[in-house]
Design a protein around this motif. Structure first.
Motif, short mmCIF file in Angstrom:
data_model
loop_
_atom_site.label_atom_id
_atom_site.label_comp_id
_atom_site.label_asym_id
_atom_site.label_seq_id
_atom_site.Cartn_x
_atom_site.Cartn_y
_atom_site.Cartn_z
N MET A 70 10.07 28.57 0.88
CA MET A 70 9.17 28.92 1.98
C MET A 70 9.13 27.81 3.03
O MET A 70 9.01 28.09 4.23
N ASN A 71 9.30 26.57 2.60
CA ASN A 71 9.39 25.48 3.57
C ASN A 71 10.73 25.51 4.32
O ASN A 71 10.77 25.16 5.50
N LEU A 72 11.80 25.98 3.68
CA LEU A 72 13.06 26.17 4.41
C LEU A 72 12.89 27.20 5.51
O LEU A 72 13.40 27.03 6.63
N ILE A 73 12.19 28.29 5.20
CA ILE A 73 11.94 29.31 6.22
C ILE A 73 11.10 28.72 7.36
O ILE A 73 11.41 28.91 8.54
N ALA A 74 10.03 28.01 7.02
CA ALA A 74 9.19 27.40 8.05
C ALA A 74 9.99 26.41 8.89
O ALA A 74 9.86 26.38 10.12
N ASP A 75 10.84 25.60 8.25
CA ASP A 75 11.69 24.65 8.98
C ASP A 75 12.58 25.40 9.96
O ASP A 75 12.77 24.97 11.10
N ALA A 76 13.15 26.52 9.50
CA ALA A 76 14.05 27.32 10.36
C ALA A 76 13.28 28.00 11.49
O ALA A 76 13.86 28.28 12.55
N MET A 77 11.99 28.26 11.31
CA MET A 77 11.18 28.87 12.37
C MET A 77 10.90 27.91 13.51
O MET A 77 10.78 28.33 14.67
N GLU A 78 10.77 26.63 13.22
CA GLU A 78 10.32 25.67 14.22
C GLU A 78 11.15 25.66 15.50
O GLU A 78 10.58 25.71 16.59
#
Length: 175
Positions: free
Chosen positions: A26-34
């Protein structure tokens, strides 16, 4: 006022079937959203993975955000472990803005999830992260991490999921 509070899971104790855990993905997804958020001029704050859910809610409530987005992946009860698939998007049952956000996110997520009929919107009054945030909030269970197909789909589509979620944020904010 920041537009978005981004709250990826802090649950490192929830293992994925083929390695890794909920907090990690989920942090990978959030990182990719930034980068997408920045590109669209959407201001955001983000939780700290070392915080508990209560700490994340407290941090979210410290500023007046327009949307609180909690990113999670799901696990089935022991009796049906590995058998369930799909996406669940929760909102606080009496929040009209939360419901509107959930509808937008579900509509867009159906475009990328392999079985659109399994993308469900669920009202609730029990999830702490929805009940205690001051901003309208949704919690998306991106897919089941105890199901091989769903877990693989998450791992192989981090960027597509991130881009889709940002599209939904933009639509919710009217950008």
């Amino acid at each position: 006022m920041p537009d978005l509070f981004l709250s990826p899971s802090t649950q490192e104790f929830n293992p994925y079937i083929d390695g890794g855990n909920e907090e990690y993905y989920m942090n990978l997804i959030a990182d990719a959203m930034e980068p997408y958020l920045r590109e669209q001029g959407i201001s955001f704050s983000r939780n700290d993975p070392s915080l508990s859910v209560a700490g994340s809610v407290s941090l979210s409530n410290s500023k007046p955000h327009r949307l609180h987005l909690a990113l999670h992946s799901n696990a089935s009860p022991a009796a049906s472990a590995g058998k369930n698939r799909g996406v669940q998007i929760y909102y606080y049952a009496t929040s009209r803005r939360g419901e509107r956000a959930a509808e937008i996110f579900a509509e867009n997520y159906r475009r990328i999830y392999p079985d659109p009929s399994r993308v469900k919107i669920i009202p609730t009054t029990t999830l702490y992260e929805l009940k205690r945030t001051t901003a309208p909030a949704i919690l998306i269970e991106t897919a089941f991490h105890d199901n091989r197909e769903d877990a693989r789909w998450i791992r192989e589509n981090i960027d597509e999921i991130a881009e889709n979620l940002v599209l939904s944020v933009m639509q919710y904010l009217g950008k």
